[in-house]
Design an enzyme around this catalytic site. Structure first.
Site, PDB file in Angstrom:
ATOM      1  N   ASP A  77       0.771  -1.180  -0.100  1.00 46.56           N
ATOM      2  CA  ASP A  77       0.076   0.157  -0.109  1.00 46.56           C
ATOM      3  C   ASP A  77       0.829   1.114  -0.124  1.00 46.56           C
ATOM      4  O   ASP A  77       0.498   2.382  -0.676  1.00 46.56           O
ATOM      5  CB  ASP A  77      -0.751  -0.098   1.280  1.00 46.56           C
ATOM      6  CG  ASP A  77      -2.046   1.033   1.135  1.00 46.56           C
ATOM      7  OD1 ASP A  77      -2.191   1.475   0.252  1.00 46.56           O
ATOM      8  OD2 ASP A  77      -2.808   1.076   2.126  1.00 46.56           O
ATOM      9  N   HIS A  95      -7.888  -0.438   9.397  1.00 42.62           N
ATOM     10  CA  HIS A  95      -6.797   0.348   8.817  1.00 42.62           C
ATOM     11  C   HIS A  95      -7.131   1.927   8.541  1.00 42.62           C
ATOM     12  O   HIS A  95      -8.142   2.093   7.954  1.00 42.62           O
ATOM     13  CB  HIS A  95      -7.100  -0.389   7.248  1.00 42.62           C
ATOM     14  CG  HIS A  95      -5.941   0.206   6.293  1.00 42.62           C
ATOM     15  ND1 HIS A  95      -5.158  -0.428   5.462  1.00 42.62           N
ATOM     16  CD2 HIS A  95      -5.768   1.571   5.568  1.00 42.62           C
ATOM     17  CE1 HIS A  95      -4.316   0.435   4.769  1.00 42.62           C
ATOM     18  NE2 HIS A  95      -4.738   1.422   4.714  1.00 42.62           N
ATOM     19  N   CYS A 142      -4.457   5.490  -1.387  1.00 49.46           N
ATOM     20  CA  CYS A 142      -5.151   4.888  -2.525  1.00 49.46           C
ATOM     21  C   CYS A 142      -5.054   5.677  -3.806  1.00 49.46           C
ATOM     22  O   CYS A 142      -5.388   6.924  -3.932  1.00 49.46           O
ATOM     23  CB  CYS A 142      -6.526   4.640  -2.395  1.00 49.46           C
ATOM     24  SG  CYS A 142      -7.668   3.865  -3.698  1.00 49.46           S
TER      25      CYS A 142
END
Length: 309
Positions: free
Chosen positions: A12, A203, A236
């Site tokens: 990530d 998260h 993201c």
């Protein structure tokens, strides 16, 4: 309380980096994280290389990293093809994902939420046949940058479907840092009441400076698994405004100060953060890596003094 940390930085944290990071550097980072005592690392992903070219060396990374006793190397696998490749490459665990927000799911996976859940069921069947554990992450559960607040009922419905498929370990993810403690409590309570068999992990992103505050809310709920990213990197690529994840070394420092156990050596973890900063060639947002532990002491004689007037 014993807290489990799932380190997501190598996946990530690095997925949005525009410059390709050499496989050897990724391997060195993951090995350093294992050396600090972390035992669960989300190492890479088997996804479209057009969408995420940084993960082109996923199989090589899995083959070259160390595997300390008790370690779990997980990978993101969005579909059956990715899951099959991940299993073949030696992943210990697969991670499937879906968004609670229909708009974000379209942006991230180019399909509806219902179709994503059908896809996850196919991945679950493959994982079961191979004996590979599978957990799931549900994104945007605490808010969506396109839709705003996400209905708790939508989150519950997704977790119920995952449970029916046989997936018990579920991460509730704050994809763009829209969570607040009140929202965390409401969503987690709704999921727990409706799907008590679900084993939740959290998260968070630190987009608005509430990352550790939201962890505190999770701890109040006795949730004992948290995902974080070394140095605080990540975000993201398909969600506007998504800055870095909660920083692993900052999280561990906070947990230790609160009396929780992690099995992680904080000094070694800070060295991993410095290694990543050197690799990326820019300052990282982590704070403990610069300030040190709370009781870090300095030589008073070497510190500047106020000038008498």
């Amino acid at each position: 309380m014993q807290i489990k940390i799932i380190e997501v930085g190598p996946r990530d944290g690095l997925q949005s980096e525009k410059t390709f990071i050499a496989t050897a550097q990724k391997v060195r980072l993951i090995d350093s994280l294992f050396g600090a005592g972390i035992r669960s690392v989300e190492a890479t992903s088997f996804v479209s290389l057009t969408a995420v070219p940084q993960m082109a060396d996923a199989a090589d990374v899995l083959q070259q990293i160390s595997r300390p006793e008790g370690s779990v190397v997980s990978v993101l696998a969005p579909n059956v093809r990715g899951a099959r490749d991940a299993i073949r490459a030696g992943a210990d665990e697969l991670v499937a994902f879906v968004s609670a927000s229909a708009t974000h799911n379209r942006k991230n996976l180019n399909r509806s939420v219902a179709d994503s859940l059908i896809n996850i069921e196919a991945v679950a069947e493959l994982a079961s046949q191979s004996g590979t554990p599978l957990r799931a992450a549900v994104s945007t559960v605490f808010g969506c940058p396109f839709e705003g607040d996400v209905d708790v009922g939508s989150v519950v419905a997704i977790v119920q479907t995952l449970s029916r498929i046989g997936i018990r370990q579920v991460t509730l993810a704050d994809t763009t840092g829209m969570a607040t403690p009140a929202v965390v409590r409401a969503v987690c309570a709704g999921v727990r009441n409706a799907v008590p068999e679900a084993m939740l992990s959290l998260h968070f992103h630190n987009t608005r400076g509430l990352g550790l505050v939201n962890v505190a809310a999770g701890l109040e709920l006795e949730i004992d698994v948290y995902e974080s990213s070394i140095g605080g990197v990540g975000g993201c690529p398909f969600a506007p405004g998504a800055t870095g994840n909660v920083c692993t070394e900052d999280l561990v420092h906070y947990l230790h100060e609160e009396g929780h156990s992690t099995g992680i050596d904080l000094d070694s973890l800070v060295r991993s953060a410095w290694l990543l900063e050197e690799t990326l060639g820019r300052p990282l947002p982590g704070q403990v890596m610069r300030a040190g532990k709370r009781l870090r002491l300095y030589d008073a004689g070497a510190a500047p003094s106020a000038t008498a007037r």
